[in-house]
Design a protein around this motif. Structure first.
Motif, PDB file in Angstrom:
ATOM      1  N   VAL A 168       0.847  -1.207   0.000  1.00  0.00           N
ATOM      2  CA  VAL A 168       0.000   0.000   0.000  1.00  0.00           C
ATOM      3  C   VAL A 168       0.875   1.247   0.000  1.00  0.00           C
ATOM      4  CG1 VAL A 168      -1.659   1.351   1.327  1.00  0.00           C
ATOM      5  CG2 VAL A 168      -1.964  -1.120   1.116  1.00  0.00           C
ATOM      6  N   ILE A 169       1.871   1.247   0.875  1.00  0.00           N
ATOM      7  CA  ILE A 169       2.792   2.397   0.951  1.00  0.00           C
ATOM      8  C   ILE A 169       3.530   2.572  -0.366  1.00  0.00           C
ATOM      9  CG2 ILE A 169       4.862   3.288   2.086  1.00  0.00           C
ATOM     10  CD1 ILE A 169       3.923   1.821   4.635  1.00  0.00           C
ATOM     11  N   ALA A 170       3.958   1.457  -0.973  1.00  0.00           N
ATOM     12  CA  ALA A 170       4.698   1.523  -2.234  1.00  0.00           C
ATOM     13  C   ALA A 170       3.837   2.101  -3.352  1.00  0.00           C
ATOM     14  CB  ALA A 170       5.193   0.131  -2.617  1.00  0.00           C
ATOM     15  N   ILE A 171       2.571   1.680  -3.419  1.00  0.00           N
ATOM     16  CA  ILE A 171       1.674   2.176  -4.467  1.00  0.00           C
ATOM     17  C   ILE A 171       1.448   3.674  -4.320  1.00  0.00           C
ATOM     18  CG2 ILE A 171      -0.728   2.111  -5.277  1.00  0.00           C
ATOM     19  CD1 ILE A 171      -0.690  -0.908  -4.659  1.00  0.00           C
ATOM     20  N   ILE A 172       1.191   4.115  -3.092  1.00  0.00           N
ATOM     21  CA  ILE A 172       0.964   5.550  -2.855  1.00  0.00           C
ATOM     22  C   ILE A 172       2.230   6.357  -3.143  1.00  0.00           C
ATOM     23  CG2 ILE A 172       0.418   7.277  -1.096  1.00  0.00           C
ATOM     24  CD1 ILE A 172      -1.326   5.159   0.269  1.00  0.00           C
ATOM     25  N   SER A 173       3.355   5.873  -2.652  1.00  0.00           N
ATOM     26  CA  SER A 173       4.624   6.596  -2.834  1.00  0.00           C
ATOM     27  C   SER A 173       5.022   6.670  -4.311  1.00  0.00           C
ATOM     28  CB  SER A 173       5.731   5.903  -2.033  1.00  0.00           C
ATOM     29  OG  SER A 173       5.418   5.852  -0.661  1.00  0.00           O
ATOM     30  N   PHE A 174       4.879   5.553  -5.016  1.00  0.00           N
ATOM     31  CA  PHE A 174       5.257   5.497  -6.425  1.00  0.00           C
ATOM     32  C   PHE A 174       4.368   6.430  -7.248  1.00  0.00           C
ATOM     33  CE2 PHE A 174       6.035   2.621 -10.316  1.00  0.00           C
ATOM     34  CZ  PHE A 174       7.169   3.332 -10.633  1.00  0.00           C
ATOM     35  N   SER A 175       3.072   6.435  -6.944  1.00  0.00           N
ATOM     36  CA  SER A 175       2.135   7.325  -7.637  1.00  0.00           C
ATOM     37  C   SER A 175       2.499   8.783  -7.381  1.00  0.00           C
ATOM     38  CB  SER A 175       0.700   7.056  -7.167  1.00  0.00           C
ATOM     39  OG  SER A 175       0.309   5.731  -7.432  1.00  0.00           O
ATOM     40  N   ALA A 176       2.815   9.099  -6.121  1.00  0.00           N
ATOM     41  CA  ALA A 176       3.191  10.479  -5.773  1.00  0.00           C
ATOM     42  C   ALA A 176       4.462  10.898  -6.504  1.00  0.00           C
ATOM     43  CB  ALA A 176       3.380  10.587  -4.263  1.00  0.00           C
ATOM     44  N   TYR A 177       5.416   9.974  -6.617  1.00  0.00           N
ATOM     45  CA  TYR A 177       6.669  10.291  -7.315  1.00  0.00           C
ATOM     46  C   TYR A 177       6.400  10.609  -8.786  1.00  0.00           C
ATOM     47  CZ  TYR A 177      11.098   9.641  -9.732  1.00  0.00           C
ATOM     48  OH  TYR A 177      12.189   9.819 -10.540  1.00  0.00           O
ATOM     49  N   ILE A 178       5.563   9.802  -9.444  1.00  0.00           N
ATOM     50  CA  ILE A 178       5.260  10.034 -10.861  1.00  0.00           C
ATOM     51  C   ILE A 178       4.600  11.399 -11.056  1.00  0.00           C
ATOM     52  CG2 ILE A 178       3.922   9.218 -12.847  1.00  0.00           C
ATOM     53  CD1 ILE A 178       4.200   6.381 -11.741  1.00  0.00           C
ATOM     54  N   VAL A 179       3.665  11.723 -10.144  1.00  0.00           N
ATOM     55  CA  VAL A 179       2.958  13.009 -10.254  1.00  0.00           C
ATOM     56  C   VAL A 179       3.910  14.169 -10.022  1.00  0.00           C
ATOM     57  CG1 VAL A 179       1.183  14.463  -9.210  1.00  0.00           C
ATOM     58  CG2 VAL A 179       0.749  12.031  -9.564  1.00  0.00           C
ATOM     59  N   MET A 180       4.708  14.094  -8.964  1.00  0.00           N
ATOM     60  CA  MET A 180       5.580  15.208  -8.602  1.00  0.00           C
ATOM     61  C   MET A 180       6.721  15.390  -9.593  1.00  0.00           C
ATOM     62  SD  MET A 180       4.010  16.347  -6.000  1.00  0.00           S
ATOM     63  CE  MET A 180       5.185  17.587  -5.473  1.00  0.00           C
ATOM     64  N   SER A 181       7.217  14.298 -10.146  1.00  0.00           N
ATOM     65  CA  SER A 181       8.343  14.389 -11.089  1.00  0.00           C
ATOM     66  C   SER A 181       7.897  14.772 -12.492  1.00  0.00           C
ATOM     67  CB  SER A 181       9.093  13.057 -11.147  1.00  0.00           C
ATOM     68  OG  SER A 181       8.280  12.042 -11.708  1.00  0.00           O
ATOM     69  N   GLY A 182       6.591  14.599 -12.772  1.00  0.00           N
ATOM     70  CA  GLY A 182       6.088  14.894 -14.108  1.00  0.00           C
ATOM     71  C   GLY A 182       6.576  13.904 -15.140  1.00  0.00           C
ATOM     72  N   SER A 183       6.984  12.724 -14.701  1.00  0.00           N
ATOM     73  CA  SER A 183       7.531  11.710 -15.605  1.00  0.00           C
ATOM     74  C   SER A 183       6.461  11.185 -16.562  1.00  0.00           C
ATOM     75  CB  SER A 183       8.111  10.550 -14.791  1.00  0.00           C
ATOM     76  OG  SER A 183       8.489   9.485 -15.636  1.00  0.00           O
ATOM     77  N   ASP A 184       6.869  10.956 -17.812  1.00  0.00           N
ATOM     78  CA  ASP A 184       5.962  10.367 -18.796  1.00  0.00           C
ATOM     79  C   ASP A 184       6.411   8.941 -19.143  1.00  0.00           C
ATOM     80  OD1 ASP A 184       8.248  10.896 -20.154  1.00  0.00           O
ATOM     81  OD2 ASP A 184       7.307  12.014 -21.800  1.00  0.00           O
ATOM     82  N   SER A 185       7.183   8.334 -18.269  1.00  0.00           N
ATOM     83  CA  SER A 185       7.713   6.995 -18.508  1.00  0.00           C
ATOM     84  C   SER A 185       6.599   5.945 -18.458  1.00  0.00           C
ATOM     85  CB  SER A 185       8.787   6.655 -17.469  1.00  0.00           C
ATOM     86  OG  SER A 185       9.164   5.299 -17.575  1.00  0.00           O
ATOM     87  N   GLN A 186       6.437   5.228 -19.574  1.00  0.00           N
ATOM     88  CA  GLN A 186       5.456   4.152 -19.598  1.00  0.00           C
ATOM     89  C   GLN A 186       5.902   2.986 -18.713  1.00  0.00           C
ATOM     90  OE1 GLN A 186       4.267   2.953 -23.539  1.00  0.00           O
ATOM     91  NE2 GLN A 186       4.128   5.067 -24.285  1.00  0.00           N
ATOM     92  N   LEU A 187       7.209   2.885 -18.510  1.00  0.00           N
ATOM     93  CA  LEU A 187       7.727   1.839 -17.636  1.00  0.00           C
ATOM     94  C   LEU A 187       7.223   2.046 -16.208  1.00  0.00           C
ATOM     95  CD1 LEU A 187       9.569  -0.635 -17.338  1.00  0.00           C
ATOM     96  CD2 LEU A 187      11.468   0.950 -16.849  1.00  0.00           C
ATOM     97  N   PHE A 188       7.217   3.296 -15.756  1.00  0.00           N
ATOM     98  CA  PHE A 188       6.691   3.615 -14.426  1.00  0.00           C
ATOM     99  C   PHE A 188       5.203   3.280 -14.350  1.00  0.00           C
ATOM    100  CE2 PHE A 188      10.017   7.076 -13.232  1.00  0.00           C
ATOM    101  CZ  PHE A 188      10.973   6.079 -13.098  1.00  0.00           C
ATOM    102  N   LEU A 189       4.497   3.604 -15.430  1.00  0.00           N
ATOM    103  CA  LEU A 189       3.055   3.344 -15.462  1.00  0.00           C
ATOM    104  C   LEU A 189       2.767   1.853 -15.319  1.00  0.00           C
ATOM    105  CD1 LEU A 189       0.115   4.346 -16.016  1.00  0.00           C
ATOM    106  CD2 LEU A 189       0.569   3.876 -18.431  1.00  0.00           C
ATOM    107  N   TYR A 190       3.488   1.048 -16.092  1.00  0.00           N
ATOM    108  CA  TYR A 190       3.271  -0.398 -16.030  1.00  0.00           C
ATOM    109  C   TYR A 190       3.744  -0.968 -14.693  1.00  0.00           C
ATOM    110  CZ  TYR A 190       2.240  -0.136 -21.012  1.00  0.00           C
ATOM    111  OH  TYR A 190       1.682   0.165 -22.230  1.00  0.00           O
TER     112      TYR A 190
END
Length: 464
Positions: A168-190
């Motif tokens: 749960v912590i990993a999902i929330i943290s990873f989502s927050a990182y993608i949003v804050m970094s503005g990353s468009d990496s499909q690898l992160f998405l998958y």
């Protein structure tokens, strides 16, 4: 937005609310379902044909083919499914709803050419659809597997509470990182999609089959939330409202189920849910002795009774004995006996499972009584017939502070004058503990398959 489309959405929203209201009572549930279905049909037709976007003909053809195939498959499955298999069907369909939300999130993320320039709130919304949808999808499939017997009822995972919470912590943290970094990496998405799928599996795997009413209710709620999120993505009011209705209704039902199981919503989400106390082998608490009975003796008790209460449980569904028990009920009524059914909120494998099961055998809705309504009437019952129920009638919930089910609301069967319990064996219920009711001096155990035992009981009564 097109004014005509807005009107259609408004009508659809009203039909959803009216339909949901009618679903609150068995007599109006069918019409409520039809009303809501018509509203959804209107919304789909309006969305496809009334919009300000130029769409190639091929897209309309593909949409038409998809709707046709889906409708035919859904109709065939719904027509063929047995009532005893309804929980599995609900879980399976719910999983597809979660998958749809996750796929929409994936498409929106990949199809956005300027994801880094998109508002953080919108990116967060997209990722929420992916995460919640994937959790619901995999969790629902595991629940489906448990309910149909493809998976073991309980699969223990070492330190699963800690593992699940870390996910749960990993999902929330990873989502927050993608949003804050503005990353468009499909690898992160998958990667986020994969985390959600794995967590959905880990979340449901350790949970026993008897706890499924709460699980299914919670997963349904998550599907509604995911649908509401997709409504935000497409600025579609009918999707948003529909999702909110499903999500909020699911949360309310989940909380009600938790109370009926003596659990908290926090324990459902964060780990202690599904952990059951297993009785130590070889320990006899000297609760008393078991008194066996026969169909003949049970029939004599019921034949001369004035008030009989029937308590259905999952064992009734497993034996597919709903039609036989209705025959028994009608036979008793013909003899002048007042018969009622006592329905515990978590009896069965999904919310309302017993109501649906008995409805299939045309049991009159008026004699189905919920726990709070029927409990005061047990003291006046001459005979209570318990069929396949266990922990929901265990007096330990009132009498033993050390019991894992202590404080759980139960049916007050022990107050009746005579009690007949039909079970295959003395095997414990989901809590893994002895049932004090079985050792009560007023209780007689009628062992055997529910369908066979009830059929014999009906035969004995017909001969009197």
């Amino acid at each position: 937005m097109n004014i005509l489309l807005s009107i259609i959405y408004l009508i659809s929203t009203i039909t959803f609310i009216v339909g949901l209201k009618k679903l609150g009572h068995p007599e109006t549930a069918k019409s409520g379902n039809l009303i809501a279905s018509v509203g959804m049909g209107l919304a789909i037709v309006g969305t496809i044909f009334i919009n300000d976007i130029e769409v190639p003909i091929i897209i309309y053809v593909l949409i038409g083919v998809a709707i046709t195939i889906g409708s035919i498959m859904g109709w065939l499955i719904a027509m063929k499914v047995e009532m005893t298999k309804m929980p599995e069907l609900v879980s399976l369909f719910n999983g597809f709803g979660g998958a749809s939300a996750a796929l929409i999130g994936v498409v929106e993320f990949i199809g956005n050419d300027n994801i880094s320039g998109t508002k953080a709130t919108m990116v967060a919304t997209i990722l929420s659809a992916v995460a919640i949808g994937s959790i619901t999808f995999s969790g629902s499939l595991v629940a489906w597997g448990k309910l149909n017997g493809s998976l073991k009822s309980v699969i223990k995972i070492p330190q699963y509470n800690i593992i699940n919470n870390l996910f749960v912590i990993a999902i929330i943290s990873f989502s927050a990182y993608i949003v804050m970094s503005g990353s468009d990496s499909q690898l992160f998405l998958y990667g986020l999609l994969g985390l959600g799928i794995v967590y959905g599996v880990l979340f449901v795997l350790p949970i026993g089959g008897a706890d499924m009413p709460v699980v299914i209710s919670l997963l349904n709620s998550l599907t509604g939330i995911a649908a509401a999120i997709t409504g935000v993505l497409y600025d579609n009011m009918v999707m948003l409202v529909g999702g909110i209705l499903v999500g909020s209704a699911g949360i309310i039902l989940t909380i009600s189920m938790c109370k009926a199981m003596n659990r908290t919503l926090g324990s459902v989400i964060f780990g202690s849910f599904g952990a059951t106390a297993v009785a130590e082998e070889g320990i006899n608490k000297s609760l008393g002795t078991i008194k066996k009975t026969t169909s003949s003796d049970a029939a004599i008790m019921m034949n001369y009774a004035t008030n009989v209460i029937i308590v259905p449980g999952y064992g009734l569904a497993v034996a597919q004995a709903q039609h036989v028990i209705h025959e028994l009920e009608e036979l008793l009524v013909s003899k002048g006996v007042n018969v009622k059914y006592a329905i515990h909120p978590v009896a069965g494998r999904m919310p309302g499972h017993m109501n649906v099961l008995l409805a299939e055998s045309n049991v009159d809705y008026s004699i189905l009584s919920e726990m709070d309504d029927i409990n005061p009437q047990f003291a006046n019952a001459d005979v209570v017939l318990v069929v396949g129920a266990n922990d929901v009638v265990n007096p330990a919930a009132h009498n033993d502070p050390a019991s894992p089910i202590y404080g759980m609301p139960i049916l007050d069967v022990e107050k009746a004058k005579h009690i007949v319990v039909n079970k295959r064996s003395m095997k414990a219920g989901y809590a893994g503990i002895e049932n004090e009711l079985f050792y009560n001096s007023k209780t007689s155990m009628l062992f055997g398959d529910a369908k066979e035992a009830l059929t014999e009981l009906v035969g004995e009564l017909k001969g009197m």
